[in-house]
Design a protein around this motif. Structure first.
Motif, PDB file in Angstrom:
ATOM      1  N   ARG A  81     -20.676 -59.941  54.432  1.00  0.00           N
ATOM      2  CA  ARG A  81     -20.145 -59.755  53.074  1.00  0.00           C
ATOM      3  C   ARG A  81     -18.719 -60.312  52.999  1.00  0.00           C
ATOM      4  O   ARG A  81     -17.901 -60.050  53.876  1.00  0.00           O
ATOM      5  CB  ARG A  81     -20.146 -58.275  52.691  1.00  0.00           C
ATOM      6  N   ASP A 133     -18.420 -57.258  45.821  1.00  0.00           N
ATOM      7  CA  ASP A 133     -19.787 -56.789  45.584  1.00  0.00           C
ATOM      8  C   ASP A 133     -20.756 -57.947  45.366  1.00  0.00           C
ATOM      9  O   ASP A 133     -20.537 -58.801  44.493  1.00  0.00           O
ATOM     10  CB  ASP A 133     -19.820 -55.856  44.369  1.00  0.00           C
ATOM     11  N   ARG A 159     -30.495 -53.579  50.460  1.00  0.00           N
ATOM     12  CA  ARG A 159     -29.911 -53.150  49.186  1.00  0.00           C
ATOM     13  C   ARG A 159     -30.946 -53.219  48.078  1.00  0.00           C
ATOM     14  O   ARG A 159     -31.067 -52.301  47.263  1.00  0.00           O
ATOM     15  CB  ARG A 159     -28.721 -54.047  48.820  1.00  0.00           C
TER      16      ARG A 159
END
Length: 294
Positions: free
Chosen positions: A232, A242, A283
């Motif tokens: 990330r 995000d 996710r």
């Protein structure tokens, strides 16, 4: 911009010209930040400039022949500066480190006719492919003696002769006390097993001699977007942006500006591509299994 290329013209990447950092710019526009603290921002590689036209050169990376027996690298001073069989990254880092401030990093790979016809030298291929086109274009320099080659290349002739004399004295016995060439498995894997006792060392004695000019180049970058262990992208505050991931050379290399082995851009790219895909899947799975609000 690299420190050794202040004007942007002293560095010659072997990457496609279309590789211009678009992914990193997109990541920055979304809040990601670059890693700028690595000791080397690029995966360095020695490159020679192959004339394609009067105004255009191709960039040829020298990845294989440097460890073969019977070739050395010298600067314009006529002196060696590196174990030529070490990694291409270490080769160019040594060239950068030995270059005086304000001077362009520049070296020459030097060999004899036997070496050239057996292994090739850069874009000049081994026998039976012809070398005449490379001589005509100026890519390949030739001299009957070290002094003639030095004049053709712009190398200090006296120092080159001394360097060859010292190198050959030990190379006849398969030794390289100056740089320990062939002492490691990494060196020997790119050598010639038929050359004993050292697959990376042989004398350079029988003219004509040949030279190809080497400039700093790269195969990719180590600097890139900062990420966490899940690939990330991190913002300036250290928290993930995000939904934003980076892998490959858009991601700051886990090797932190070092080059332990060939393929060090490819391996992490594949690994973190897998990690990122699984993280995204986890996710997505958690989102799709959430119970609807009552």
């Amino acid at each position: 911009m690299f420190p050794h290329a202040p004007t942007g013209t002293e560095h010659y990447s072997a990457a496609p010209k279309t590789n211009t950092g678009d992914g990193i710019r997109l990541g920055e526009s979304a809040g990601g930040v670059m890693e700028t603290g690595y000791p080397a921002a690029g995966a360095w590689a020695p490159v020679s400039l192959v004339p394609r036209s009067p105004v255009e050169n191709a960039h040829f990376p020298h990845l294989l022949e440097r460890a073969k027996p019977g070739v050395i690298a010298v600067t314009a001073s006529g002196r060696r500066f590196v174990n030529e069989a070490d990694s291409y990254h270490d080769f160019i880092q040594a060239l950068i480190d030995t270059t005086e401030p304000g001077q362009p990093p520049q070296a020459w790979l030097i060999c004899d006719h036997r070496f050239l016809r057996r292994y090739g030298l850069g874009h000049a291929k081994p026998f039976p492919l012809p070398i005449a086109p490379h001589l005509r274009s100026g890519y390949l320099k030739r001299g009957r003696t070290p002094a003639e080659l030095a004049m053709a290349c712009g190398i200090d002739a006296s120092a080159l002769q001394q360097t060859l004399d010292h190198y050959n004295q030990h190379a006849r016995h398969g030794e390289d006390p100056a740089f320990g060439r062939g002492d490691t498995a990494y060196n020997r894997i790119q050598g010639d097993a038929d050359c004993t006792p050292n697959p990376c060392v042989a004398p350079i004695e029988k003219g004509p001699l040949y030279g190809v000019e080497i400039r700093p180049g790269s195969l990719g970058t180590f600097a890139g977007l900062r990420t966490d262990a899940s690939a990330r992208v991190l913002a300036a505050d250290g928290f993930p942006v995000d939904g934003l991931y980076a892998v490959g050379t858009d991601m700051a290399s886990i090797m932190a500006g070092r080059y332990p082995a060939g393929g060090i851009n490819l391996g992490p790219g594949m690994t973190f591509g897998y990690i990122a895909a699984n993280h995204i899947k986890s996710r997505y799975t958690s989102f799709t299994h959430e119970k609807p609000a009552s």
